[in-house]
Scaffold this active site. Sequence first.
Site, PDB file in Angstrom:
ATOM      1  CE1 TYR A 220       1.122   0.182   4.667  1.00 33.03           C
ATOM      2  CE2 TYR A 220      -0.229  -1.816   4.342  1.00 33.03           C
ATOM      3  CZ  TYR A 220       0.749  -1.008   5.076  1.00 33.03           C
ATOM      4  OH  TYR A 220       1.152  -1.294   6.129  1.00 33.03           O
ATOM      5  CE  LYS A 221       4.824   1.140   4.642  1.00 33.90           C
ATOM      6  NZ  LYS A 221       3.901   1.990   5.266  1.00 33.90           N
TER       7      LYS A 221
END
Length: 398
Positions: A220-221
Amino acid sequence: MSDLQERAEALDTADELAVLRDLFVLDDTVYLDGNSLGALPRHVPARMQEVITREWGALRIRSWDESGWWTAPERIGDRIAPLVGAAAGQIVVGDSTSVNVFKALVAASRLAAEGRDEILVDATTFPTDGYLAESAARMTGHRIVPVAPADVPGALGPRTAVVLLNHVDYRTGRLHDLPGLTAAVHAAGALAVWDLCHSAGALPVGLDAHGVDLAIGCTYKYLNGGPGSPAYLYVAERHQPAFDSPLPGWTSHADPFGMTPEYTPADGSVRGRVGTPDILSMLALEAALDVWEGVTVEAVRAKSLALTDFFLECVDAYVPEGRVVPVTPAAHAERGSQVSLRCENADDTEPVMRALIERGVIGDLRRPDVLRFGFTPLYVGFADAERAARILAEVLAA
């Protein structure tokens, strides 16, 4: 315009990755928090609408076969593999980073040679990694040895079983020497487990080339998979036949639908699975990975270093001396894709970040005194870097 603004404009004009910004849902803010949550790729909502209405709504249970749901963990793992320097068949997607850290540590401890009972853990690690390492040690009868990454070679010994390290420090943005430390760990007869949460999608990793044993990371980064998108587990092919997961769920069984009381592990990366895949978030991640088509990690790394160099130059030019001090290394070989600045007065940290956010510069902080700015080269430009530094100076002056 100032000289720095003119330079930023010229750098953005020459940037070969600048066109990728249009692939994301962005507004007029400067978004420098992609090292916590990546921006939304524009096409993902349409893909999720299709998944929900057709695959779930119309096909329902048939989608496990007809829509490829069942094989998604391995299929998406193979799409992440090139971004971390791994061949196909070694990455499985699913569960959280924390769960995968636990799986990797316990499995690595079981792979270690007889008589090795120490787990070396990055003393500066993200706290959860340390918590999980302690739990894994209790489960396996090992003991934890906290050590700074630079001190790992001197701490290795005949009792070292596993070493858990972060590729990039989440506070400072320091990039640790994955090739050199992995080689030192292997020379001592131990296994290397790397946490790639702050490096995958931002810089070359080279898991296969450098002989890493196991690795984990979130999506999710810099991979922009969405909030809570599933993490991944890398198990080098040479270790897969002996990989003994502490969480032997039904989907990692050689015959998952046989429903036998005895557990027989599947072959390959499937052994890293546990329970039913989280299909909605997994397919959102798969769609998000489309933005990488035709993009090399090497080009992303080159822009990342140029962006962070330029931001540091702007901070030096705009911010009064001594108000903030960079804690991210200046050397490219030691820098991830973020810049961390320490506030002169720790009590200023939260008010400064709050004021930045109110003025359209989105970063975050790490207590007690670190301002963090993450640079995602797929959608952050040089004008963003200049604007962020200029507004930081204005906020500090106020």
